[in-house]
Design a protein around this motif. Structure first.
Motif, PDB file in Angstrom:
ATOM      1  N   GLU A   1       0.845  -1.209   0.000  1.00 52.78           N
ATOM      2  CA  GLU A   1       0.000   0.000   0.000  1.00 52.78           C
ATOM      3  C   GLU A   1       0.882   1.262   0.000  1.00 52.78           C
ATOM      4  OE1 GLU A   1      -2.109   0.456   3.719  1.00 52.78           O
ATOM      5  OE2 GLU A   1      -3.922   0.894   2.639  1.00 52.78           O
ATOM      6  N   ARG A   2       1.933   1.241   0.837  1.00 58.28           N
ATOM      7  CA  ARG A   2       2.857   2.380   0.894  1.00 58.28           C
ATOM      8  C   ARG A   2       3.523   2.587  -0.464  1.00 58.28           C
ATOM      9  NH1 ARG A   2       6.274   4.440   4.942  1.00 58.28           N
ATOM     10  NH2 ARG A   2       4.425   4.210   6.240  1.00 58.28           N
TER      11      ARG A   2
ATOM     12  N   GLU B   1       2.534   1.831  -3.369  1.00 55.78           N
ATOM     13  CA  GLU B   1       1.617   2.286  -4.426  1.00 55.78           C
ATOM     14  C   GLU B   1       1.045   3.683  -4.172  1.00 55.78           C
ATOM     15  OE1 GLU B   1       0.170  -1.950  -6.324  1.00 55.78           O
ATOM     16  OE2 GLU B   1      -1.182  -0.996  -4.890  1.00 55.78           O
ATOM     17  N   SER B   2       1.184   4.181  -2.926  1.00 57.50           N
ATOM     18  CA  SER B   2       0.556   5.468  -2.616  1.00 57.50           C
ATOM     19  C   SER B   2       1.562   6.583  -2.356  1.00 57.50           C
ATOM     20  CB  SER B   2      -0.350   5.312  -1.389  1.00 57.50           C
ATOM     21  OG  SER B   2       0.440   4.963  -0.260  1.00 57.50           O
ATOM     22  N   TYR B   3       2.842   6.222  -2.271  1.00 60.50           N
ATOM     23  CA  TYR B   3       3.841   7.217  -1.856  1.00 60.50           C
ATOM     24  C   TYR B   3       5.033   7.178  -2.800  1.00 60.50           C
ATOM     25  CZ  TYR B   3       7.910   8.881   0.792  1.00 60.50           C
ATOM     26  OH  TYR B   3       9.067   9.505   1.167  1.00 60.50           O
TER      27      TYR B   3
ATOM     28  N   GLY C   1       2.601   3.499 -10.899  1.00 60.07           N
ATOM     29  CA  GLY C   1       1.806   3.565  -9.670  1.00 60.07           C
ATOM     30  C   GLY C   1       1.383   2.210  -9.108  1.00 60.07           C
ATOM     31  N   LYS C   2       1.763   1.136  -9.796  1.00 61.30           N
ATOM     32  CA  LYS C   2       1.380  -0.210  -9.323  1.00 61.30           C
ATOM     33  C   LYS C   2       2.626  -1.023  -8.998  1.00 61.30           C
ATOM     34  CE  LYS C   2      -3.017  -0.314  -9.301  1.00 61.30           C
ATOM     35  NZ  LYS C   2      -3.579  -0.468  -7.957  1.00 61.30           N
TER      36      LYS C   2
END
Ligand SMILES: Cc1ncc(COP(=O)(O)O)c(C=O)c1O
Length: 373
Positions: free
Chosen positions: A210-211, A213-215, A231-232
Motif C-alpha cells: 500500500e505504501r 503504491e501510494s507514496y 503507480g502499481k
C-alpha cells in the motif's frame, strides 16, 4: 601445557557469513540446466519461482505477503525497502550493533531523515517498550555482530500506524517470525541457508505494498531499487521476474539448500539443529571460566551468531587466536566482527553440525593455552 587435540571438526566452517554450506553440498550436486540460459526463459523463471515457493513453504510466509528476489544481497533488499518507502512518516531506528547502526547512518546521511534512535551497547538491547509505532520502525531481528536478538515479536504493535522493517538476515530459518507483525523483512541466502551472496530476498506485507503504491519518495531511485511501475507494484518481481539478471548458479545453490531444509522437517528441523548447536557451544562456555557470552541475558542471546568474550583478550590476541585455529584447520573465521568488542564469534546456524561445535572445545583450550604460554 594443554596438548594439541587430535580430532578436527569434520567441517571447520564457523563463519557468520557466508556461512557453512548445507551438509552434503558439492558443486556436482547442483542442478545446472538453467545455467547458460535466459533467466526469462520458461525454465529460468520456473527455477526462480521455485526458490520463492520453497521459501514461502519453509518460512510459513502467509499468502498476504509477497516474496521477491532482488539484487545486492541483504543490503540491497534492505536499502531497497528504505529508499522506496521511508519519508512518508516519522522514523524510529533501533541500533545495538554494527548493521543496525549502518541503517541509521543511511537514514540520516543519505536520506536526510531525522530518525529517533534507540541504541544499546554491544551485548544488550534497547528498551523495546519505548518504541513508537506511529513511526516506521527499522530494526535488526538478530544483530550478527553482537549476538543479540529481539526475543520475539510481542513488542511490535499489532495496531501500528507505521511500518515495521526487519533486517532478518541472520534470523530467518532459525527463529519463528510472526509475519502479521512484519511489513518488510529482508535476508540473504548466504546466512542460515549457507547459500551464496549476490541476491537478497525481500518480503512485503500488504501495508508495505500500500505504501509503495501510494507514496513516491522525494529522492531519485536507481533502476535496481524500483518496485513500482505506473503507480502499481511490479508484481512480476514476486513471481521470479527479477529486475535485472540474477546469478542462476546462486539461485540453484539456494534451491539446493531449501530442498535440504525441507527434507529435514522445514523450519522446525532447522530450528532444532540451530538450538542443538547453540546449546553445545553454551556447554563449552559454561565449562570454561575464561570464556563468556557477550549477550549475558539468554532471552536475547542469538542462537545463530554467538559472540563470546575471552578473558584478558584484546584485538591482537583474538587475531592470533583465530589465526592459529585457521592454520590448524580447526576453525575458520571465528574472530568477532571488526567493530565489535574483541572476542570470538561462532556461527551456530542449521548448516553447521553439532558434532563439529563439540569438537571445537578442546581446540579453543589449546589455542588459549598456547597464546598464554
Ligand atoms: C544483520 C545483518 N545485516 C546486513 C548484513 C549484510 O548482508 P549482505 O552482505 O548479505 O548484504 C549482514 C551481514 O553479515 C548482517 O549480519
Amino acid at each position: 601445557m594443554t596438548d594439541k587435540p587430535t580430532a578436527l571438526p569434520a567441517r571447520a566452517h564457523f563463519s557468520s557469513g557466508p556461512c557453512a554450506k548445507r551438509p552434503g553440498w558439492a558443486p556436482e550436486n547442483l542442478a545446472i540446466e538453467s545455467l547458460g540460459r535466459s533467466h526469462r526463459s520458461k525454465l529460468g523463471k520456473a527455477r526462480l519461482k521455485l526458490a520463492i515457493d520453497l521459501t514461502r513453504e519453509i518460512l510459513n510466509v502467509p499468502s498476504t505477503h509477497r516474496i521477491g528476489i532482488v539484487p545486492a544481497s541483504d543490503t540491497g533488499a534492505y536499502e531497497m525497502a528504505m529508499w522506496t518507502m521511508l519519508g512518508a512518516r516519522g522514523v524510529t531506528a533501533l541500533a545495538w550493533e554494527s548493521f543496525g547502526e549502518g541503517w541509521v547512518t543511511d537514514a540520516v546521511k543519505q536520506l536526510k531523515l531525522e530518525p529517533k534512535v534507540h541504541r544499546a551497547d554491544y551485548g544488550q538491547l534497547p528498551d523495546l517498550s519505548k518504541v513508537d509505532f506511529t513511526d516506521d520502525v527499522l530494526f535488526t531481528w538478530n544483530g550478527t555482530t553482537s549476538g543479540v536478538r529481539v526475543p520475539d515479536g510481542e513488542w511490535i504493535a499489532a495496531d501500528r500506524e507505521g511500518l515495521s522493517f526487519a533486517d532478518a538476515t541472520s534470523a530467518v530459518f532459525a527463529y519463528d517470525i510472526p509475519w502479521d507483525k512484519i511489513d518488510v523483512a529482508t535476508f540473504s541466502w548466504q546466512k542460515v541457508l549457507g547459500g551464496e551472496g549476490a541476491h537478497g530476498v525481500l518480503i512485503l506485507g500488504p501495508r508495505a505494498v500500500e505504501r509503495l503504491e501510494s507514496y513516491t519518495p522525494s529522492w531519485p531511485l536507481p533502476k535496481v531499487f524500483r518496485l513500482v511501475s505506473k503507480g502499481k507494484l511490479a508484481e512480476g518481481v514476486f513471481k521470479g521476474e527479477t529486475i535485472n539478471t540474477p546469478s542462476m548458479l546462486a539461485v540453484e545453490d539456494a534451491i539446493f539448500a531449501l530442498e535440504w531444509a525441507k527434507s529435514i522437517g522445514g523450519l522446525e528441523g532447522l530450528k532444532a539443529r540451530c538450538t542443538a548447536n547453540a546449546d553445545a557451544l553454551d556447554k563449552i562456555v559454561a565449562e570454561r571460566d575464561w570464556l563468556g557470552h557477550l549477550a549475558v541475558d539468554k532471552g536475547i542471546r542469538s542462537k545463530t551468531s554467538v559472540c563470546l568474550t575471552v578473558e584478558g583478550a584484546d584485538a591482537d590476541f583474538i587475531k592470533k587466536f583465530a589465526g592459529l585455529l585457521e592454520k590448524e584447520g580447526a576453525a575458520y573465521d571465528i574472530a568477532g566482527y571488526r567493530d565489535a568488542p574483541a572476542g570470538l564469534r561462532v556461527w551456530c546456524g542449521a548448516t553447521v553440525d553439532t558434532a563439529d561445535i563439540e569438537a571445537l572445545g578442546p581446540w579453543l583450550d589449546w589455542a588459549y593455552a598456547t597464546l598464554k604460554a
